[in-house]
Design a protein around this motif. Structure first.
Motif, mmCIF file in Angstrom:
data_model
loop_
_atom_site.group_PDB
_atom_site.id
_atom_site.type_symbol
_atom_site.label_atom_id
_atom_site.label_comp_id
_atom_site.label_asym_id
_atom_site.label_seq_id
_atom_site.Cartn_x
_atom_site.Cartn_y
_atom_site.Cartn_z
ATOM 1 N N ARG A 273 39.496 -38.689 62.402
ATOM 2 C CA ARG A 273 39.272 -37.326 61.918
ATOM 3 C C ARG A 273 40.447 -36.882 61.057
ATOM 4 N N GLU A 277 37.357 -32.804 60.480
ATOM 5 C CA GLU A 277 36.056 -33.495 60.470
ATOM 6 C C GLU A 277 36.258 -35.000 60.345
ATOM 7 N N LEU A 279 36.238 -38.781 58.981
ATOM 8 C CA LEU A 279 36.371 -39.322 57.630
ATOM 9 C C LEU A 279 35.009 -39.615 57.006
ATOM 10 N N LYS A 282 33.662 -37.294 54.365
ATOM 11 C CA LYS A 282 34.333 -37.172 53.070
ATOM 12 C C LYS A 282 33.602 -37.979 52.002
ATOM 13 N N GLN A 283 33.347 -37.335 50.863
ATOM 14 C CA GLN A 283 32.601 -38.009 49.808
ATOM 15 C C GLN A 283 33.319 -39.248 49.277
ATOM 16 N N LEU A 284 34.636 -39.172 49.141
ATOM 17 C CA LEU A 284 35.371 -40.326 48.633
ATOM 18 C C LEU A 284 35.283 -41.510 49.591
ATOM 19 N N MET A 285 35.211 -41.220 50.889
ATOM 20 C CA MET A 285 35.066 -42.295 51.869
ATOM 21 C C MET A 285 33.677 -42.922 51.784
ATOM 22 N N ARG A 286 32.688 -42.110 51.510
ATOM 23 C CA ARG A 286 31.333 -42.641 51.350
ATOM 24 C C ARG A 286 31.240 -43.528 50.112
#
Length: 396
Positions: A273, A277, A279, A282-286
């Motif tokens: 987290r 929230e 990880l 997170k959009q960058l993680m996706r």
């Protein structure tokens, strides 16, 4: 072609997957440490594999192996590749050399080397690379053998002879024909590693890993004339038959490594987290998940396609060259993203990623660097157009 594992292969694949995740991977810390404990742990794993019918699955059945068809072996090899010790534990480390001997060895060579190889009683090594010669141009190899009566006398200098320090013999590529065209000037000779004049200079660590990559001097090494593998002047033919399938075996195992890194990454994204929230939110993680998914799937399809082409009787030089480059890059990228997700922890031995990362980088060099395969694939495809044809993807 389907990505899915065929029903006929699923049971053995599932058994190998369980063996890898439940026994081999947990044993890695002991195996990494080396020494007597590592040796005992590996022997125990090998004994279990034999007992459970998982030994040497890719070797031909007439040699005492599992006899899996080449394409089926892809599905098994990709889970065996989850750990660097999978080949050793499951008896497939010798597959390239066993297939080479199976095709070219004399009856005496088969008895002395091939049968013990498949049983796992001895280990092989293969000497082609030389420190003073670009491996991209093996026609410049300087190690030479001269026939003196009924003996070959070998002099030369090799390195990156992987496993030589524990091998019973080395298959040495050397110049035997002085006046022949370059690709007909070399032969393969089997040299027992206890032969006088066979001198291991050092084991060369690769990116800090002790992989038994040996530098070896051949100083008036004498072996019987009968140790010639195949015919004189056919060294390049034999080498190509050995290296082609070997490259795709690497690519199969890389899929297993990539799957393991992908699993670690995705689980970490849910467990860790930051700023209130997971990880995973997170959009960058996706983006890391998306990029890894597409690269793994692409490499897997290319690997299956290359295996299917080989299974149909083709040398598949374009397919193998392409997947060797794409597979190595994919593996590096996926592991790199997984390390990024783990942050500082990914750089430590707390996860297998840092060791996997170092192994992955070497994949872009061994068995031919990326540049050689890229050039070869481009040249072959352009040759089709030069001859008036087209490379119709739907028909190839």
């Amino acid at each position: 072609m389907s990505f899915a594992v065929p029903d006929s292969v699923r049971p053995v694949r599932d058994a190998v997957h369980a063996f890898m995740t439940e026994r081999v991977e947990p044993a890695e810390p002991v195996l990494h440490a080396g020494g007597p404990q590592a040796g005992a742990a590996l022997e125990e794993l090998r004994a279990q594999a034999r007992k459970e019918g998982l030994w040497a699955l890719g070797h031909p059945r007439e040699l005492g192996g599992g006899g899996l068809p080449f394409l089926d072996y892809v599905y098994v090899n990709e889970v065996q590749g989850r750990s660097e010790y999978g080949q050793l534990a499951l008896g497939t480390y010798t597959l390239q050399d066993s297939l080479m001997l199976h095709e070219h060895a004399s009856p005496g060579q088969r008895e002395r080397y091939l049968e013990p190889l498949v049983r796992g009683d001895i280990s092989p090594s293969f000497a082609m690379t030389e420190p003073a010669v670009s491996s991209s141009d093996p026609t410049q190899i300087t190690t030479a053998a001269v026939l003196d009566g009924d003996e070959w006398v070998i002099n030369g200098h090799k390195w990156f002879t992987t496993g030589a320090s524990r091998a019973a013999y080395t298959t040495v590529m050397c110049r035997t024909e002085q006046d022949a065209p370059p690709h007909l000037a070399f032969s393969m000779i089997l040299v027992p590693t206890d032969t006088p004049g066979y001198r291991i200079v050092r084991e060369t660590p690769v990116l800090g890993l002790d992989g038994a990559h040996c530098e070896v001097r051949y100083e008036d090494v004498r072996v019987p004339a009968a140790n010639l593998l195949g015919e004189r002047g056919q060294g390049f033919v034999i080498a190509q038959k050995r290296l082609g399938p070997g490259r795709i075996f690497h690519c199969m195992r890389w899929l297993g490594q990539a799957q393991r890194a992908f699993d670690l990454m995705c689980r970490r994204l849910h467990e860790r987290r930051a700023f209130g929230e997971p990880l995973a939110a997170k959009q960058l993680m996706r983006q890391h998940v998306f990029d890894s998914y597409t690269e793994i799937q692409s490499a897997r399809l290319l690997t299956l396609r290359a295996a299917e082409t080989i299974d149909a009787g083709s040398q598949a030089r374009v397919e193998i060259g392409a997947i060797k480059v794409v597979g190595a890059r994919m593996l590096h990228n996926v592991i790199d993203r997984a390390i990024q997700v783990y942050g500082a922890a990914g750089l430590t031995p707390d996860t297998p990623l840092e060791r996997m990362y170092r192994h992955a980088r070497a994949g872009r060099i061994y068995d031919g660097p990326d540049e050689v395969h890229i050039d070869s694939v481009g040249r072959r495809i352009l040759g089709v157009y030069a001859a008036g044809g087209t490379w119709e993807f739907g028909l190839r």
